[in-house]
Design an enzyme around this catalytic site. Structure first.
Site, PDB file in Angstrom:
ATOM      1  N   ASP A  21       0.829  -1.202   0.000  1.00 14.65           N
ATOM      2  CA  ASP A  21       0.000   0.000   0.000  1.00 14.65           C
ATOM      3  C   ASP A  21       0.867   1.256   0.000  1.00 14.65           C
ATOM      4  O   ASP A  21       1.760   1.400   0.839  1.00 14.65           O
ATOM      5  CB  ASP A  21      -0.893  -0.004   1.246  1.00 14.65           C
ATOM      6  CG  ASP A  21      -2.151   0.826   1.060  1.00 14.65           C
ATOM      7  OD1 ASP A  21      -2.029   1.975   0.608  1.00 14.65           O
ATOM      8  OD2 ASP A  21      -3.233   0.332   1.368  1.00 14.65           O
ATOM      9  N   CYS A  61      -7.129   4.601  -2.749  1.00 14.22           N
ATOM     10  CA  CYS A  61      -7.263   3.197  -2.377  1.00 14.22           C
ATOM     11  C   CYS A  61      -8.553   2.519  -2.851  1.00 14.22           C
ATOM     12  O   CYS A  61      -8.519   1.577  -3.641  1.00 14.22           O
ATOM     13  CB  CYS A  61      -7.149   3.087  -0.855  1.00 14.22           C
ATOM     14  SG  CYS A  61      -7.023   1.399  -0.260  1.00 14.22           S
TER      15      CYS A  61
END
Length: 220
Positions: A21, A61
């Site tokens: 991430d 995201c």
């Protein structure tokens, strides 16, 4: 996307999708970056193919993950940011999308479909998209759970595993912690102890190197 059961039986490749991430495409030593050391990811790149012209469908995201696990652009549900509540007020993706979730398609092809780590899937969960959830941890424990799963040979069916790690996302808390001004920033600074602790740990200079030498000679 259509994957037949016959194809899975003939080829039956095991698949592990590792996600990190907030890791920029050039934050790999195999990409020529002299300031990071990523030997394990370098091995994966060396044994396979590293795509240098691949683009995500959205820079944040939830919309990006929507595309990864449904094959749709975020615009299919009007999602242009992480706040899915405003765009999907029902709190659930339409059944027509869930029916073709990545996990469900892989199970239809004869695979075990398992998911561990960070979800942040808009208005749904990995389970709703067909995955069996095996670990809620997003850091080191996730790695061990996944390794144990891969080592278990009791089930002969091929597997499709998603290992979704949150880091290097934690380092983003450095700016929040150092410059918290707005109430929401202060909230992030004080209510995410694990993230802030791992961020501070990552900031430690290498052993035997003074902070002065670290910032003057090593940091980019």
């Amino acid at each position: 996307m259509a994957i037949s059961s016959l194809q899975a039986k003939e080829k039956s490749p095991n698949i592990v999708l590792i996600m990190t991430d907030q890791q920029s495409f050039n934050m790999l030593s195999c990409a020529g970056n002299p300031h990071v050391h990523t030997p394990n990811m370098d091995v994966i790149a060396r044994q396979g193919v590293r795509f240098t012209r691949a683009y995500c469908s959205n820079p944040v995201c939830a919309p990006s993950r929507l595309s990864l696990f449904t094959g749709l652009y975020p615009s299919a549900v009007g999602l242009d940011n992480n706040d899915a509540r405003k765009k999907i007020p029902t709190g659930r993706l339409p059944d027509t999308i869930l029916e073709n979730g990545f996990g469900k398609l892989m199970k239809q092809a004869g695979y075990r479909a398992v998911y561990g780590g960070k979800e942040h899937l808009p208005a749904s969960s990995a389970h709703a998209l067909g995955f069996d959830y095996i670990c809620s941890d997003e850091r080191d424990h996730l790695a061990q759970v996944c390794a144990d799963y891969l080592a278990d040979e009791s089930d002969e069916r091929p597997y499709f595993m998603v290992a979704s790690f949150i880091n290097p996302h934690d380092i983003c808390f450095m700016a929040i912690s150092d410059n918290a001004i707005a109430p929401e920033d202060v909230h992030l600074k004080t209510h995410y102890p694990v993230e802030n602790a791992t961020m501070r740990q990552a900031q430690q200079p290498p052993e035997g190197v003074s902070p002065e030498d670290f910032f003057e000679k090593i940091c980019p």
